[in-house]
Design a protein around this motif. Structure first.
Motif, PDB file in Angstrom:
ATOM      1  N   LEU A  14       0.871  -1.169   0.000  1.00 56.92           N
ATOM      2  CA  LEU A  14       0.000   0.000   0.000  1.00 56.92           C
ATOM      3  C   LEU A  14       0.910   1.221   0.000  1.00 56.92           C
ATOM      4  O   LEU A  14       2.019   1.173   0.534  1.00 56.92           O
ATOM      5  CB  LEU A  14      -0.856   0.051   1.276  1.00 56.92           C
ATOM      6  CG  LEU A  14      -1.866  -1.056   1.519  1.00 56.92           C
ATOM      7  CD1 LEU A  14      -2.473  -0.906   2.911  1.00 56.92           C
ATOM      8  CD2 LEU A  14      -2.946  -1.020   0.459  1.00 56.92           C
ATOM      9  N   THR A  15       0.444   2.321  -0.535  1.00 66.04           N
ATOM     10  CA  THR A  15       1.167   3.582  -0.418  1.00 66.04           C
ATOM     11  C   THR A  15       0.592   4.320   0.779  1.00 66.04           C
ATOM     12  O   THR A  15      -0.614   4.587   0.827  1.00 66.04           O
ATOM     13  CB  THR A  15       1.005   4.432  -1.698  1.00 66.04           C
ATOM     14  OG1 THR A  15       1.545   3.688  -2.788  1.00 66.04           O
ATOM     15  CG2 THR A  15       1.731   5.753  -1.563  1.00 66.04           C
ATOM     16  N   VAL A  16       1.438   4.601   1.760  1.00 63.91           N
ATOM     17  CA  VAL A  16       1.016   5.280   2.987  1.00 63.91           C
ATOM     18  C   VAL A  16       1.660   6.660   3.017  1.00 63.91           C
ATOM     19  O   VAL A  16       2.859   6.795   2.744  1.00 63.91           O
ATOM     20  CB  VAL A  16       1.416   4.472   4.245  1.00 63.91           C
ATOM     21  CG1 VAL A  16       1.051   5.212   5.520  1.00 63.91           C
ATOM     22  CG2 VAL A  16       0.755   3.093   4.219  1.00 63.91           C
ATOM     23  N   THR A  51      -3.371   4.412  -0.235  1.00 66.88           N
ATOM     24  CA  THR A  51      -3.906   4.128  -1.559  1.00 66.88           C
ATOM     25  C   THR A  51      -3.308   2.812  -2.049  1.00 66.88           C
ATOM     26  O   THR A  51      -2.397   2.264  -1.428  1.00 66.88           O
ATOM     27  CB  THR A  51      -3.555   5.253  -2.558  1.00 66.88           C
ATOM     28  OG1 THR A  51      -2.129   5.395  -2.614  1.00 66.88           O
ATOM     29  CG2 THR A  51      -4.191   6.580  -2.153  1.00 66.88           C
ATOM     30  N   GLY A  52      -3.817   2.349  -3.175  1.00 69.60           N
ATOM     31  CA  GLY A  52      -3.315   1.105  -3.747  1.00 69.60           C
ATOM     32  C   GLY A  52      -3.915  -0.123  -3.109  1.00 69.60           C
ATOM     33  O   GLY A  52      -3.285  -1.184  -3.064  1.00 69.60           O
ATOM     34  N   VAL A  53      -5.145  -0.009  -2.636  1.00 67.53           N
ATOM     35  CA  VAL A  53      -5.807  -1.104  -1.936  1.00 67.53           C
ATOM     36  C   VAL A  53      -6.211  -2.195  -2.936  1.00 67.53           C
ATOM     37  O   VAL A  53      -6.866  -1.908  -3.943  1.00 67.53           O
ATOM     38  CB  VAL A  53      -7.054  -0.582  -1.185  1.00 67.53           C
ATOM     39  CG1 VAL A  53      -7.803  -1.719  -0.509  1.00 67.53           C
ATOM     40  CG2 VAL A  53      -6.643   0.490  -0.177  1.00 67.53           C
ATOM     41  N   VAL A 130      -0.227   0.588   7.805  1.00 68.40           N
ATOM     42  CA  VAL A 130      -1.603   0.286   7.440  1.00 68.40           C
ATOM     43  C   VAL A 130      -1.575  -1.101   6.816  1.00 68.40           C
ATOM     44  O   VAL A 130      -0.767  -1.375   5.925  1.00 68.40           O
ATOM     45  CB  VAL A 130      -2.169   1.304   6.426  1.00 68.40           C
ATOM     46  CG1 VAL A 130      -3.599   0.933   6.047  1.00 68.40           C
ATOM     47  CG2 VAL A 130      -2.095   2.721   6.990  1.00 68.40           C
ATOM     48  N   GLN A 131      -2.455  -1.968   7.306  1.00 63.61           N
ATOM     49  CA  GLN A 131      -2.547  -3.318   6.760  1.00 63.61           C
ATOM     50  C   GLN A 131      -3.982  -3.577   6.300  1.00 63.61           C
ATOM     51  O   GLN A 131      -4.927  -3.311   7.043  1.00 63.61           O
ATOM     52  CB  GLN A 131      -2.130  -4.351   7.803  1.00 63.61           C
ATOM     53  CG  GLN A 131      -0.680  -4.154   8.237  1.00 63.61           C
ATOM     54  CD  GLN A 131      -0.222  -5.208   9.195  1.00 63.61           C
ATOM     55  OE1 GLN A 131       0.223  -6.270   8.775  1.00 63.61           O
ATOM     56  NE2 GLN A 131      -0.307  -4.929  10.489  1.00 63.61           N
ATOM     57  N   ALA A 132      -4.126  -4.060   5.078  1.00 62.36           N
ATOM     58  CA  ALA A 132      -5.424  -4.437   4.533  1.00 62.36           C
ATOM     59  C   ALA A 132      -5.667  -5.910   4.840  1.00 62.36           C
ATOM     60  O   ALA A 132      -4.764  -6.741   4.651  1.00 62.36           O
ATOM     61  CB  ALA A 132      -5.451  -4.201   3.020  1.00 62.36           C
ATOM     62  N   LEU A 133      -6.871  -6.212   5.299  1.00 57.40           N
ATOM     63  CA  LEU A 133      -7.214  -7.584   5.674  1.00 57.40           C
ATOM     64  C   LEU A 133      -8.309  -8.142   4.783  1.00 57.40           C
ATOM     65  O   LEU A 133      -9.151  -7.386   4.278  1.00 57.40           O
ATOM     66  CB  LEU A 133      -7.692  -7.634   7.130  1.00 57.40           C
ATOM     67  CG  LEU A 133      -6.802  -7.044   8.203  1.00 57.40           C
ATOM     68  CD1 LEU A 133      -7.433  -7.242   9.577  1.00 57.40           C
ATOM     69  CD2 LEU A 133      -5.414  -7.641   8.155  1.00 57.40           C
ATOM     70  N   ASP A 134      -8.344  -9.460   4.680  1.00 56.90           N
ATOM     71  CA  ASP A 134      -9.395 -10.136   3.922  1.00 56.90           C
ATOM     72  C   ASP A 134     -10.565 -10.557   4.808  1.00 56.90           C
ATOM     73  O   ASP A 134     -11.408 -11.352   4.408  1.00 56.90           O
ATOM     74  CB  ASP A 134      -8.830 -11.327   3.147  1.00 56.90           C
ATOM     75  CG  ASP A 134      -8.305 -12.441   4.049  1.00 56.90           C
ATOM     76  OD1 ASP A 134      -8.387 -12.342   5.303  1.00 56.90           O
ATOM     77  OD2 ASP A 134      -7.783 -13.438   3.498  1.00 56.90           O
ATOM     78  N   ILE A 161      -3.467  -8.812   3.279  1.00 55.87           N
ATOM     79  CA  ILE A 161      -3.343  -8.940   1.822  1.00 55.87           C
ATOM     80  C   ILE A 161      -2.567  -7.779   1.212  1.00 55.87           C
ATOM     81  O   ILE A 161      -2.228  -7.817   0.030  1.00 55.87           O
ATOM     82  CB  ILE A 161      -4.714  -9.108   1.141  1.00 55.87           C
ATOM     83  CG1 ILE A 161      -5.629  -7.910   1.408  1.00 55.87           C
ATOM     84  CG2 ILE A 161      -5.367 -10.416   1.600  1.00 55.87           C
ATOM     85  CD1 ILE A 161      -6.915  -7.930   0.600  1.00 55.87           C
ATOM     86  N   ALA A 162      -2.267  -6.765   2.010  1.00 60.11           N
ATOM     87  CA  ALA A 162      -1.416  -5.651   1.568  1.00 60.11           C
ATOM     88  C   ALA A 162      -0.984  -4.883   2.808  1.00 60.11           C
ATOM     89  O   ALA A 162      -1.662  -4.906   3.843  1.00 60.11           O
ATOM     90  CB  ALA A 162      -2.142  -4.729   0.598  1.00 60.11           C
TER      91      ALA A 162
END
Length: 172
Positions: A14-16, A51-53, A130-134, A161-162
């Protein structure tokens, strides 16, 4: 610069960004800790955006961790979980989280942001991540209000996942 996440399984980036601290830059005075007696500190969380999710992201975890704190395990300053998939930023000093999101108790056992407070003369590097989860919420993973940030991090690992990280600097 390395981060505490470098030894974990690789995931897309991800872009933070933050309007309060640049990657590799120093924290502003409000991001220092009043609770730990830093003059001028306000324990105000920094603004953070991402961004970039990837497709499949159902929630986010935002955290601030100091791996260089003078303890054997570092120090978790802040962790917000269950941020809905449509969330793309948190404002400076956020008081009202999106519906369903909540703050995990940090290493001081306070469900709030605790700012930087390295010992006199020390320079610590903080991972603002920042962490994206499923999964839509950490409750699906057995996380509750008594869970520690380290346990949350362990439980979410297979669901990340990111991830994106910027490094902030705190000076004692």
């Amino acid at each position: 610069m390395t981060t505490p996440f470098d030894r974990l399984p690789a995931v897309p980036a991800l872009t933070v960004t933050s309007t309060d601290v640049a990657d590799g830059g120093d924290f502003a005075t409000p991001q220092y800790s009043a609770i730990f007696g830093v003059p001028g500190g306000e324990d105000r969380s920094p603004q953070v955006a991402w961004t970039g999710v990837p497709d499949g992201a159902k929630s986010f975890v935002v955290s601030l961790y100091d791996p260089e704190a003078p303890t054997p395990s570092g120090f978790w300053h802040w962790m917000v979980v269950d941020l809905p998939a449509e969330t793309a930023k948190l404002e400076t000093g956020i008081a009202d989280l999106p519906a369903g999101a909540w703050v995990v108790k940090n290493d001081a056992r306070v469900a709030a942001f605790i700012g930087s407070a390295p010992p006199a003369g020390a320079v610590d590097h903080y991972a603002l991540s920042v962490q994206a989860l499923d999964v839509a919420g950490v409750g699906e993973l057995g996380i509750d209000s008594e869970s520690t940030p380290a346990f949350v991090s362990f439980a979410i690992l297979p669901h990340v996942i990111a991830r994106g990280v910027i490094t902030a600097v705190g000076r004692g």
